[in-house]
Structures are given as structure tokens and as C-alpha cells.
Design an enzyme around this catalytic site. Structure first.
Site, PDB file in Angstrom:
ATOM      1  N   GLU A   1       1.463  -7.241  -3.543  1.00 43.31           N
ATOM      2  CA  GLU A   1       0.612  -6.465  -2.634  1.00 43.31           C
ATOM      3  C   GLU A   1       1.307  -6.147  -1.313  1.00 43.31           C
ATOM      4  O   GLU A   1       0.801  -5.369  -0.518  1.00 43.31           O
ATOM      5  CB  GLU A   1      -0.716  -7.179  -2.380  1.00 43.31           C
ATOM      6  CG  GLU A   1      -0.633  -8.406  -1.495  1.00 43.31           C
ATOM      7  CD  GLU A   1      -2.009  -9.049  -1.286  1.00 43.31           C
ATOM      8  OE1 GLU A   1      -2.933  -8.757  -2.042  1.00 43.31           O
ATOM      9  OE2 GLU A   1      -2.126  -9.856  -0.349  1.00 43.31           O
TER      10      GLU A   1
ATOM     11  N   HIS B   1       4.626  -5.067  -1.152  1.00 39.77           N
ATOM     12  CA  HIS B   1       5.605  -3.995  -1.332  1.00 39.77           C
ATOM     13  C   HIS B   1       5.215  -2.999  -2.426  1.00 39.77           C
ATOM     14  O   HIS B   1       5.904  -2.019  -2.644  1.00 39.77           O
ATOM     15  CB  HIS B   1       6.974  -4.581  -1.679  1.00 39.77           C
ATOM     16  CG  HIS B   1       7.547  -5.458  -0.610  1.00 39.77           C
ATOM     17  ND1 HIS B   1       7.381  -6.818  -0.593  1.00 39.77           N
ATOM     18  CD2 HIS B   1       8.269  -5.153   0.498  1.00 39.77           C
ATOM     19  CE1 HIS B   1       7.988  -7.334   0.473  1.00 39.77           C
ATOM     20  NE2 HIS B   1       8.523  -6.344   1.156  1.00 39.77           N
TER      21      HIS B   1
HETATM   22 ZN   LIG Z   1       6.881  -8.135  -2.200  1.00 46.54          ZN
END
Ligand SMILES: [Zn+2]
Length: 225
Positions: free
Chosen positions: A114, A116
């Protein structure tokens, strides 16, 4: 970690992959829009990102990407945000009185970090000791898949799987270990291809070291099929 509502703090929190709660943080109005309406909005957002990056969306190869990504977000990789998709809670009575530990191992995990929005890929291993109620084996795979199909933090995913099975099986005696690679660590930033992250949650009898050891020993079994 202390928050001053400073964007840099949140950036650091994400980079260190620290989650803030056991439940997936959702907005109150999360389900006001239909899936089709969400796809429509996200499609324009993806197009905007791509155009901002300088890509020519009139190219035949790129033309369909915004719509494809929007559908994939809503219906596939983040489909587990929709409570209607939660696997049904069908359980059976433990007729043959099997009171030992049941382990379902090497369940494939495909999730999304959540912080990247890059893939988390790995294996989950689940165990429970029946309290009189049992579930079909594939139920455990479906529970993993449902919670994995959200923007996730691996620790939260592990806990959510255990809590759900504890509820369905009506026992605290449930454990889960996840060993997964985070593509945001493997392919960017520190670029460590070899590293993986192990998280665990041990409920009820699994807090007892002998029971926990038995579960971990089963996971290590390397049966050739
Ligand atoms: Zn990450």
C-alpha cells in the site's frame, strides 16, 4: 512514531513499510460509487498520470491501458476491498473428531504494497486446531486471496487472515506465517533481489511454544510430489 501531519513523516512511514492499523483504512463513503463509476474515474486518473509522464496515448499500444488498469484495480487486484467478495462462511461439524493441528501450507499470496502500489508475492502457511468446527481446505486459500486483494501491509494481511479464520472456526487456535517478496524492495530503492519478509500471528494454543514449534516444523517439511 509521532505525527505532526507533516508529509515528510508520512513519506518516511511508507518507506519503512509501517502500517497504522489492523483494519484496512477505508473512507466512510467507500461504497457510494458503483464499481463501474469507480472504473470510469480511475481510467481518467491513469490517463492523466501517463500523459503527465509524457506518453502519447494515441499510440495503439497505450490507448487501452487506462481502461485496462482501472478495471484491474477495481475488479482484480483491489477487489478484496469489496465486502461482498468476502468468501462465504460455510463450515462443517467436525464429525470424525480430528482434534490435531491442521496445516495448509504454501498458499500463494499475490498482494500489493500500500505504500508503493507494487506487488507482494509469496506464500502463506495457515494452521488451526478444531474446536468442533472445520472448513473446507480451499476456504483458507480463498480467505488469503480475499485479504491479499487490497493495498496491504504484510503484517496487517497476516493478522486479518487469522482474525477471519478465528471468527469462522469459532476458536482462537489459528496461526499464520507469510513469507513474501516485496517488489518495492526487490526492484527499486535498495534493490535487494534476495530478501524476503516473514510475518506471523499466533492465536490461542499457538502461543504455546510446543504447539508453535509443531506448526513451524510442518512448514519445513519438504515432501516431493
Ligand atoms: Zn512498498
Amino acid at each position: 512514531m509521532k505525527f505532526n501531519n507533516n508529509l515528510d513523516d508520512f513519506d518516511a512511514l511508507g518507506n519503512e513499510h509501517i502500517g497504522t492499523s489492523e483494519n484496512t483504512p477505508m473512507r466512510r463513503d467507500a461504497f457510494k460509487l458503483s464499481n463501474e463509476e469507480k472504473i470510469d474515474i480511475i481510467k481518467d486518473d491513469v490517463r492523466h498520470i501517463m500523459e503527465t509522464l509524457g506518453l502519447d496515448l494515441t499510440d495503439d499500444s497505450l490507448k487501452g491501458t487506462p481502461n485496462r488498469v482501472a478495471k484491474m484495480f477495481v475488479k482484480e487486484i483491489f477487489g478484496g476491498l469489496d465486502p461482498d467478495k468476502k468468501p462465504s462462511a460455510s463450515t462443517f461439524e467436525n464429525k470424525y473428531k480430528y482434534g490435531e493441528m491442521l496445516v495448509e501450507k504454501n498458499i500463494t499470496v499475490y498482494s500489493t504494497c500500500e505504500h508503493h502500489l507494487l506487488p507482494i508475492v509469496g506464500k502463506a502457511h495457515i494452521a488451526y486446531i478444531s474446536n468442533g468446527t472445520v472448513v473446507g481446505l480451499s476456504k483458507m486459500n480463498r480467505v488469503v486471496d480475499y485479504f491479499a486483494k487490497r493495498p496491504q501491509v504484510q503484517e496487517r494481511l497476516t493478522i486479518q487472515i487469522v482474525r477471519e479464520l478465528q471468527e469462522v472456526l469459532r476458536t482462537k487456535d489459528v496461526a499464520c506465517v507469510i513469507d513474501a517478496k516485496h517488489l518495492c524492495v526487490n526492484s527499486r530503492g535498495i534493490r535487494d533481489i534476495e530478501s524476503s519478509t516473514v510475518t506471523s500471528e499466533f492465536g490461542g494454543k499457538f502461543k504455546d511454544m510446543a504447539t508453535r514449534r509443531e506448526f513451524l516444523d510442518y512448514i519445513k517439511l519438504d515432501t516431493q510430489f
